[in-house]
Enzyme design. Structure first.
Site, PDB file in Angstrom:
ATOM      1  N   ALA A 137       0.833  -1.382  -0.050  1.00  0.00           N
ATOM      2  CA  ALA A 137      -0.060   0.059   0.076  1.00  0.00           C
ATOM      3  C   ALA A 137       0.709   1.268  -0.063  1.00  0.00           C
ATOM      4  O   ALA A 137       1.914   1.387   0.743  1.00  0.00           O
ATOM      5  CB  ALA A 137      -0.843  -0.032   1.583  1.00  0.00           C
ATOM      6  N   GLY A 175       6.599   0.597   5.781  1.00  0.00           N
ATOM      7  CA  GLY A 175       7.324   0.111   4.353  1.00  0.00           C
ATOM      8  C   GLY A 175       7.436   0.382   3.294  1.00  0.00           C
ATOM      9  O   GLY A 175       8.676   0.086   3.304  1.00  0.00           O
ATOM     10  N   CYS A 176       6.303   0.576   2.793  1.00  0.00           N
ATOM     11  CA  CYS A 176       6.527   0.989   1.090  1.00  0.00           C
ATOM     12  C   CYS A 176       7.177   2.142   0.457  1.00  0.00           C
ATOM     13  O   CYS A 176       7.319   2.467  -0.013  1.00  0.00           O
ATOM     14  CB  CYS A 176       5.319   0.621   1.110  1.00  0.00           C
ATOM     15  N   THR A 177       7.056   3.374   1.493  1.00  0.00           N
ATOM     16  CA  THR A 177       7.630   4.139   2.017  1.00  0.00           C
ATOM     17  C   THR A 177       9.166   4.283   1.606  1.00  0.00           C
ATOM     18  O   THR A 177       9.396   4.824   0.552  1.00  0.00           O
ATOM     19  CB  THR A 177       7.437   5.811   2.277  1.00  0.00           C
ATOM     20  N   ALA A 231       9.949   2.205  -1.683  1.00  0.00           N
ATOM     21  CA  ALA A 231       9.940   3.428  -2.759  1.00  0.00           C
ATOM     22  C   ALA A 231      10.880   4.079  -3.107  1.00  0.00           C
ATOM     23  O   ALA A 231      11.406   4.330  -4.074  1.00  0.00           O
ATOM     24  CB  ALA A 231       8.371   4.228  -3.061  1.00  0.00           C
TER      25      ALA A 231
END
Length: 155
Positions: free
Chosen positions: A41, A46-48, A51
């Site tokens: 998401a 974590g995804c930030t 990315a």
């Protein structure tokens, strides 16, 4: 449970909307290597981190002949917010119906805080110039994964 890809498999073709609503196809990248990474998401910690790691290393990856595409179940509007907020340079595409996530083996049962849940399995698939899977990494960590890919690819 979706089938995991193996090196040598043909990478499943896809066309998905990016953060601006433009259609992005794997076929558009034929002749270049593509790192397709799957994350749960946009706008989550974590995804930030992941990315931002890809963005920070994008010049080195591009110079080595790799394009980077991030795939999540998010809608383009949320991807646009994510890109703007974090100043991301990687191409982000949305797969709300999860067909591409499933085709790549990046959606299914996983353990989350000790419970078995169904969701996005953080994964990275490296596709060669001919559209075949070169590497497939599943259940990767958000932190340190990009550095590991760079080491594994010899960049």
């Amino acid at each position: 449970m979706s089938e995991r890809l193996q090196p040598g498999d043909p990478a499943p073709a896809f066309t998905l909307p990016d953060a601006d609503g433009n259609e992005i196809s794997l076929a558009d990248h034929k002749g270049r290597k593509v790192i397709v990474y799957f994350y749960p998401a946009a706008l989550t910690p974590g995804c930030t981190k992941q990315a931002c790691d890809f963005t920070d290393n994008l010049d080195a990856l591009t110079a080595a002949g790799y394009d980077v595409i991030g795939v999540s179940p998010d809608k383009p509007e949320k991807l646009a917010k994510f890109r703007e907020k974090e100043n991301l340079k990687v191409t982000l595409v949305g797969d709300p119906d999860k067909q591409v996530l499933e085709a790549y083996g990046a959606f299914g049962e996983k353990k989350l805080y000790g419970k078995v849940v169904t969701g996005v399995i953080r994964s990275t698939v490296v596709v060669d110039e001919e559209g075949k899977v070169e590497h497939a990494f599943y259940n990767v960590k958000a932190t340190g994964h990009v550095a590991k890919i760079i080491r594994d690819l010899g960049i």
